[in-house]
Each structure stands twice: as structure tokens, then as C-alpha cells.
Write a protein that holds these residues in place. Structure first.
Motif, PDB file in Angstrom:
ATOM      1  N   ASP A   1       1.104  -0.939   0.019  1.00  9.66           N
ATOM      2  CA  ASP A   1      -0.047   0.127   0.319  1.00  9.66           C
ATOM      3  C   ASP A   1       0.963   1.516  -0.385  1.00  9.66           C
ATOM      4  O   ASP A   1       1.467   1.052   0.547  1.00  9.66           O
ATOM      5  N   VAL A   2       0.653   2.276  -0.798  1.00 10.97           N
ATOM      6  CA  VAL A   2       1.761   2.998  -1.545  1.00 10.97           C
ATOM      7  C   VAL A   2       0.374   4.057  -1.367  1.00 10.97           C
ATOM      8  O   VAL A   2      -0.855   4.762  -1.240  1.00 10.97           O
ATOM      9  N   LYS A   3       0.857   5.485  -1.118  1.00 12.67           N
ATOM     10  CA  LYS A   3       0.640   7.211  -1.207  1.00 12.67           C
ATOM     11  C   LYS A   3       1.173   7.589  -2.329  1.00 12.67           C
ATOM     12  O   LYS A   3       2.578   7.813  -2.320  1.00 12.67           O
ATOM     13  N   VAL A   4       0.902   8.345  -3.746  1.00 15.50           N
ATOM     14  CA  VAL A   4       1.929   8.693  -4.712  1.00 15.50           C
ATOM     15  C   VAL A   4       2.306  10.525  -4.468  1.00 15.50           C
ATOM     16  O   VAL A   4       1.340  10.783  -3.534  1.00 15.50           O
ATOM     17  N   GLU A   5       2.877  10.564  -3.418  1.00 13.62           N
ATOM     18  CA  GLU A   5       3.838  11.595  -3.646  1.00 13.62           C
ATOM     19  C   GLU A   5       3.486  12.906  -4.336  1.00 13.62           C
ATOM     20  O   GLU A   5       3.169  13.528  -4.766  1.00 13.62           O
TER      21      GLU A   5
END
Length: 91
Positions: A59-63
């Protein structure tokens, strides 16, 4: 017969589209990554990636996302490893 072939091809294409992924590479970890189709990749969005090296979903957050000559550079924060990662994605 020709209409049947065209219809079969259209159905096969429609089924195959959801299975496609956006392929990329993380040079720091020497890992291929996949972003499954259907994920909106833009700053601030949470998405799921598949790490080919570990065989795990993350699970990642696009920066940040930036266009490049060969595709795009996507910087994310990976909540699975608690690290920032940068992917070079294919066009």
C-alpha cells in the motif's frame, strides 16, 4: 462469420483490459513493480502496487508524478516498508 470473429475479438479485448498493469522499475531496490489498471495515479492518492522482487502487494501513497521521455517517474511513500520509493514507469 466475419461478424462472429469481430465480436469474439471485442469480447477478448474487453476481458483482457482489466488484467493489464502499468509496469515500472525501482532502481534503488532493483525491483520491478506493477500498478494494476484502474488505480488513479496522481498526487495524494493511495494505491496498491505489486513488488516483483518480494512477490508482495504494498500500500503506497503517491507523493509526486512527473512525465519523462520514456514514461513517468512516480514517487511514493510505501506504508509496507515505511520508506519513500521512486519508480520509473514505462510509457
Amino acid at each position: 462469420m466475419k461478424k462472429l470473429i469481430i465480436a469474439a475479438a471485442a469480447v477478448a479485448w474487453a476481458i483482457a483490459i482489466p488484467a493489464m498493469a502499468w509496469d515500472g522499475f525501482d532502481w534503488k531496490t532493483a525491483s520491478g513493480v506493477e500498478i494494476q489498471q484502474g488505480h488513479l495515479v496522481c498526487g495524494g492518492k493511495f494505491i496498491e502496487i505489486y513488488d516483483l522482487r518480494t512477490g508482495q502487494y504494498h500500500d503506497v501513497k503517491v507523493e509526486r508524478i512527473e512525465s519523462t521521455i520514456r514514461g513517468a517517474e512516480v514517487e511514493v511513500y510505501d506504508y509496507t516498508t515505511n520508506t519513500y520509493r521512486t519508480f520509473e514507469m514505462e510509457d
